[in-house]
Design an enzyme around this catalytic site. Structure first.
Site, short mmCIF file in Angstrom:
data_model
loop_
_atom_site.label_atom_id
_atom_site.label_comp_id
_atom_site.label_asym_id
_atom_site.label_seq_id
_atom_site.Cartn_x
_atom_site.Cartn_y
_atom_site.Cartn_z
N TYR A 1 0.81 -1.21 0.00
CA TYR A 1 0.00 0.00 0.00
C TYR A 1 0.85 1.27 0.00
O TYR A 1 0.32 2.36 -0.26
CB TYR A 1 -0.93 0.04 1.22
CG TYR A 1 -1.93 -1.08 1.32
CD1 TYR A 1 -2.13 -1.99 0.29
CD2 TYR A 1 -2.69 -1.24 2.48
CE1 TYR A 1 -3.03 -3.02 0.41
CE2 TYR A 1 -3.62 -2.26 2.60
CZ TYR A 1 -3.78 -3.15 1.56
OH TYR A 1 -4.68 -4.18 1.69
N HIS B 1 0.12 -11.64 1.91
CA HIS B 1 -0.88 -10.80 1.25
C HIS B 1 -1.63 -11.56 0.15
O HIS B 1 -2.85 -11.49 0.04
CB HIS B 1 -0.20 -9.56 0.67
CG HIS B 1 -1.13 -8.43 0.39
ND1 HIS B 1 -0.71 -7.12 0.33
CD2 HIS B 1 -2.46 -8.38 0.14
CE1 HIS B 1 -1.73 -6.33 0.07
NE2 HIS B 1 -2.81 -7.08 -0.07
#
Length: 272
Positions: A47, A105
């Site tokens: 991110y 992730h």
């Protein structure tokens, strides 16, 4: 705020998602959420906002023991030595000594999952991670992690909302006592304009988005991390916790089509 107990941690059932929020916007959003009472903040190295979140955490007058911070390692960094470097970088940016939850992730094709999980478990044994988990794992991948490797998986974070059926993976997770953390819980904003949900909300003096969020949070062992940069949206999501859906509401929602998956990158696993 209700919590889920999993692998020794207390996970607040409503958190703040931060994907696609960066810099000052991200820092101010996290500061706002913490001031409103949020204690569960979700991020990831991908991110590119861990530094902004670290700044917000450092400036907030919230005891570390009250906070739950999740971050994630990107699939290209799943080699054991790379996991450790990625984790160190994440902690430096977040200005933390310990992560509450560290996730893979996305699964990577050809990854050595046992080696990756072993590296994460070593960090846990060292006291640097309180719990480990996964994201975007199918039943087959969960079986490998839980049954073959024996890893203490604290959650599986997956796309889940009123427009997507996840009963197959939820069934397996229920058997193993693994909570589900729902990302995109508002179907990337589409739930807010759904006429059926709006009608239910009208009955209760709530919005369609609040109905969609409460539908998730009413389910056993489900947490949700809606992204909300504006204070008004963060507050509205908190107010959804007070909503009381009835059996008729749930039946109407159950009848909605549930075949919409909005997050399926080229590297995603075979969901079926």
């Amino acid at each position: 705020m209700d919590h889920l107990q999993t692998q020794g941690i207390n996970l607040p059932r409503l958190g703040l998602g931060t994907y696609r929020m960066q810099g000052t916007v991200c820092r101010e959003a996290v500061e706002s959420a913490l001031a409103l009472g949020y204690r569960h903040i979700d991020t990831a190295e991908m991110y590119a906002n861990e530094d902004a979140i670290g700044a917000a955490l450092a400036s907030a007058n919230v005891p570390r023991g009250e906070l739950h911070i999740t971050t994630k390692v990107w699939p290209e960094n799943l080699a054991p030595d790379t996991i450790r470097r990625s984790f160190d970088n994440s902690m430096k940016k977040l200005k933390l000594d310990v992560a509450d939850l560290y996730l893979i992730h996305w699964p990577a094709r050809g990854m050595n999952l046992p080696a990756a999980l072993d590296a994460m478990m070593k960090l846990k044994e060292e006291g640097r991670i309180r719990a480990i988990g996964v994201a975007n794992f199918t039943v087959a991948l969960l079986k490998q992690a839980v049954e073959d490797v024996g890893a203490p998986i604290a959650c599986n974070q997956i796309e889940y909302h009123v427009m997507l059926d996840q009963s197959k993976v939820r069934g397996y997770m229920a058997q193993k006592g693994i909570p589900l953390v729902a990302y995109c819980p508002l179907a990337q904003g589409r739930a807010a304009s759904d006429e059926t949900l709006a009608a239910i909300g009208h009955k209760h003096g709530a919005t369609a988005a609040q109905v969609a969020l409460k539908w998730l949070l009413d389910q056993k062992d489900v947490a949700a991390i809606p992204k909300a940069s504006r204070q008004e949206s963060q507050q509205a999501n908190l107010h959804a916790l007070q909503l009381q859906l009835d059996d008729e509401d749930r039946q109407v929602i159950a009848a909605l089509p549930k075949d919409k998956r909005f997050v399926s990158p080229a590297f995603a696993p075979d969901w079926d």
